[in-house]
Design a protein around this motif. Structure first.
Motif, short mmCIF file in Angstrom:
data_model
loop_
_atom_site.label_atom_id
_atom_site.label_comp_id
_atom_site.label_asym_id
_atom_site.label_seq_id
_atom_site.Cartn_x
_atom_site.Cartn_y
_atom_site.Cartn_z
N SER A 45 15.10 39.56 -4.75
CA SER A 45 15.77 38.29 -4.60
C SER A 45 16.81 38.13 -5.67
O SER A 45 16.73 38.73 -6.73
N ALA B 16 17.47 35.99 -8.01
CA ALA B 16 16.99 34.86 -8.79
C ALA B 16 18.01 34.47 -9.84
O ALA B 16 18.68 35.29 -10.43
N SER C 4 11.81 41.89 -7.24
CA SER C 4 11.40 41.48 -5.90
C SER C 4 12.51 41.63 -4.90
O SER C 4 12.32 41.48 -3.71
N SER D 211 15.33 27.23 -8.11
CA SER D 211 14.58 28.30 -7.48
C SER D 211 13.25 28.48 -8.15
O SER D 211 13.13 28.49 -9.35
N ARG E 215 11.39 31.87 4.49
CA ARG E 215 11.13 32.44 3.17
C ARG E 215 12.27 32.16 2.20
O ARG E 215 12.05 31.97 1.01
N THR E 216 13.48 32.13 2.70
CA THR E 216 14.62 31.80 1.83
C THR E 216 14.48 30.38 1.30
O THR E 216 14.69 30.12 0.11
N ARG F 210 11.55 30.03 -1.29
CA ARG F 210 11.80 30.58 -2.62
C ARG F 210 12.51 29.57 -3.53
O ARG F 210 12.54 29.74 -4.74
N GLY G 241 11.18 31.01 -6.79
CA GLY G 241 10.76 32.20 -6.08
C GLY G 241 10.14 33.20 -6.97
O GLY G 241 10.20 33.19 -8.15
#
Length: 429
Positions: free
Chosen positions: A279, A281, A277, A426, A397-398, A401, A428
Motif C-alpha cells: 500500500s 501508506a 504490504s 490512513s 479494502r481501499t 485502509r 491501513g
C-alpha cells in the motif's frame, strides 16, 4: 491491568487479615479477663486454706495485707460478720453461701466467689472484686500492636503483589505492543522472550507466527509477481496484433488501452515485490483530478457502448491513499458499471466533504445489485453476475485502509449506489 490486580490483591488480603485479626482480637480480650480472674481466684483460694487453720484475727490481717496491694477482697463469715473490703452481699454471694463457688458479673466488673467450710463447720464466702479496667488491662495496647502488624503485612503483601504483577505483566505488555506493530504491518517486530515459562512459551510462539506470516506473505508476493510477469507474453502478442490493424483510429485506441494494461501489469509486479504490504501508506491523492482523468479515460468506451459517464460535485478533497490505488478504486467501479449494466445506462460520480470523513458517491441507473440489498457481493470472490467478484472487494479494502467503509444501496433511479467513505487519516496495515 496492574491496577486491577493490585485492587483484587488488596481486597483478598483484607478479607484474610480480617479473618485472622478479628478472632485474635477477641482472644486477646478474653485472655486478659481470664488472667485477671485467675489471679483473683488464686488469692481467695490462699485465704480459703488459711480459714481452716487460723483464727479470725489472723485471717483479718491476711485480708488487709492482700487489699493493701490494690485488691478488693471481702470475707463473709458463717456467723454473719464481714472482713476486708466493705461490700454488700449480692445475690451471687447468697448463692455461694450454699456451698457453691462461682464467678459472676456485677456492676463495674466481676466478682470471684469461693465457698469454704470454716473451723466452725459453717459456710464462709471469700469474694474478690475485679474491676473492668483490670479485666481489660493491656487489651488496647495489644490491639494496637495487632493493627500495626496487620498493616505491615498488608503493605508488604501489596509490594510483593506489585512486584509479581510487574514480572507477569511486563512481558505481556511487550507482547501486546509487538502485536500492535505486527498488525500495523511491521513484520520485523519481535517479542523479547522473558517472564515465567508459560509467558516465555507464548512470546516464542508469537515470534514463530510472525516469522511464518512473513514467509507466507513473501511467497504470495512472489507468486503474484510471477503471475503478473507471465501476463507480459499475451500483452506482447496483443501489441503485435494491434500493429496489424489497418484502421488508424481504432489502432490508436487499442494501443492506448494496451499501454494502460501494460502499465497496470508493471505496477502489479512492482507492488508485489515490495517488502511492505504494497500500500502507498502516508501518501494522499487529489480526488477531483484523478476522477476527471479516469472519466477522460473511460469516456470513449462509454461512447462506443452507448453509455454515459459524468461527474457531479467534485470539491477539492485529498483522500489518504496513493494516486494509483485511488485510480484503481475508481477503475473497479467503472469496470463493474460496464460489465453489469445494459447499453444506454448512465453513471454519475461525485464527492461530498464531511467533518471527519469524505464520501465518494457513484450512482448508475442499471438493474441494481444482485441479492438482498447487494450485501452478498461484498464477500471476496462472490459475484451474482458471473464475474470474479473482486471489484467491490478492491473498493472496500481501499476504503477500509483509511478507516472508512463501503456501503451499498439502491440509487434513486433503481440502479446501484456505491457509497465509498474515506477516513481523514490512513490506518491501513
Amino acid at each position: 491491568m496492574k491496577g486491577r490486580i493490585l485492587t483484587l490483591t488488596a481486597a483478598a488480603m483484607s478479607i484474610v487479615l480480617l479473618a485472622f485479626s478479628v478472632p485474635l482480637a477477641i482472644s486477646i480480650w478474653n485472655g486478659a479477663a481470664s488472667r485477671a480472674l485467675a489471679e483473683a481466684n488464686a488469692q481467695i483460694q490462699y485465704l480459703g486454706e488459711l480459714m481452716v487453720t487460723v483464727d479470725a484475727a489472723a485471717l483479718d490481717l491476711a485480708v488487709k495485707g492482700i487489699n493493701s496491694g490494690g485488691q478488693q477482697v471481702t470475707v463473709y463469715l458463717s456467723d454473719g460478720s464481714r472482713l476486708g473490703n466493705p461490700a454488700e452481699a449480692s445475690k451471687a454471694v447468697e448463692l455461694a453461701k450454699t456451698g457453691r463457688s462461682l464467678t459472676a458479673e456485677t456492676k463495674g466488673g466481676a466478682e470471684v466467689l469461693y465457698a469454704v467450710t470454716d473451723r466452725s463447720n459453717g459456710i464462709s464466702v471469700i469474694r474478690s472484686f475485679v474491676p473492668d479496667q483490670v479485666l481489660r488491662a493491656g487489651v488496647v495496647q495489644s490491639w494496637l500492636w495487632l493493627a500495626v502488624l496487620a498493616l505491615v503485612l498488608f503493605l508488604g503483601g501489596l509490594l510483593l503483589a506489585a512486584k509479581l504483577a510487574g514480572t507477569l505483566l511486563r512481558p505481556i505488555e511487550d507482547l501486546v505492543r509487538v502485536s500492535q506493530r505486527v498488525a500495523a504491518g511491521d513484520l520485523d517486530a519481535r517479542v523479547e522472550v522473558s517472564g515465567p515459562e508459560e509467558i516465555r512459551s507464548l512470546g516464542q510462539a508469537h515470534n514463530d507466527l510472525t516469522r511464518r506470516i512473513r514467509v507466507l506473505l513473501q511467497e504470495e508476493r512472489e507468486r503474484s509477481a510471477d503471475l503478473s510477469h507471465r501476463l507480459r507474453t499475451p500483452l506482447t502478442s496483443l501489441q503485435l496484433e494491434i500493429d496489424s490493424v489497418k484502421d488508424a483510429e481504432l489502432a490508436e485506441r487499442l494501443t492506448e488501452r494496451a499501454l494502460a494494461l501494460e502499465d497496470a501489469v508493471s505496477h502489479s509486479i512492482a507492488q508485489a515485490r515490495l517488502s511492505g504490504s504494497g500500500s502507498e501508506a502516508g501518501t494522499e491523492s487529489s480526488a477531483a483530478e484523478i476522477i476527471a482523468e479516469r472519466l477522460r479515460f473511460w469516456s470513449p468506451l462509454a461512447a462506443d457502448t452507448g453509455r454515459t459517464v459524468s461527474a457531479g460535485e467534485l470539491p477539492a478533497i485529498s483522500v489518504p491513499v496513493g494516486p494509483e490505488e485511488f485510480a484503481a478504486c475508481i477503475d473497479a467501479a467503472f469496470q463493474n458499471f460496464f460489465m453489469h449494466t445494459p447499453s444506454g445506462s448512465s453513471l454519475e460520480i461525485s464527492m461530498v466533504a464531511g467533518a471527519a470523513e469524505d464520501l465518494l458517491l457513484i450512482r448508475d441507473d442499471g438493474p441494481g445489485l444482485p441479492g438482498a440489498g447487494g450485501r452478498e457481493v461484498l464477500r471476496r470472490g462472490v459475484s451474482g453476475s458471473g464475474s470474479t467478484g473482486l471489484g467491490l472487494d478492491i473498493i472496500a479494502r481501499t476504503a477500509e485502509r483509511t478507516g472508512g467503509r463501503l456501503e451499498l444501496a439502491d440509487s434513486p433511479s433503481g440502479g446501484a449506489e456505491l457509497r465509498i467513505i474515506f477516513g481523514r487519516s490512513s490506518s491501513g496495515l
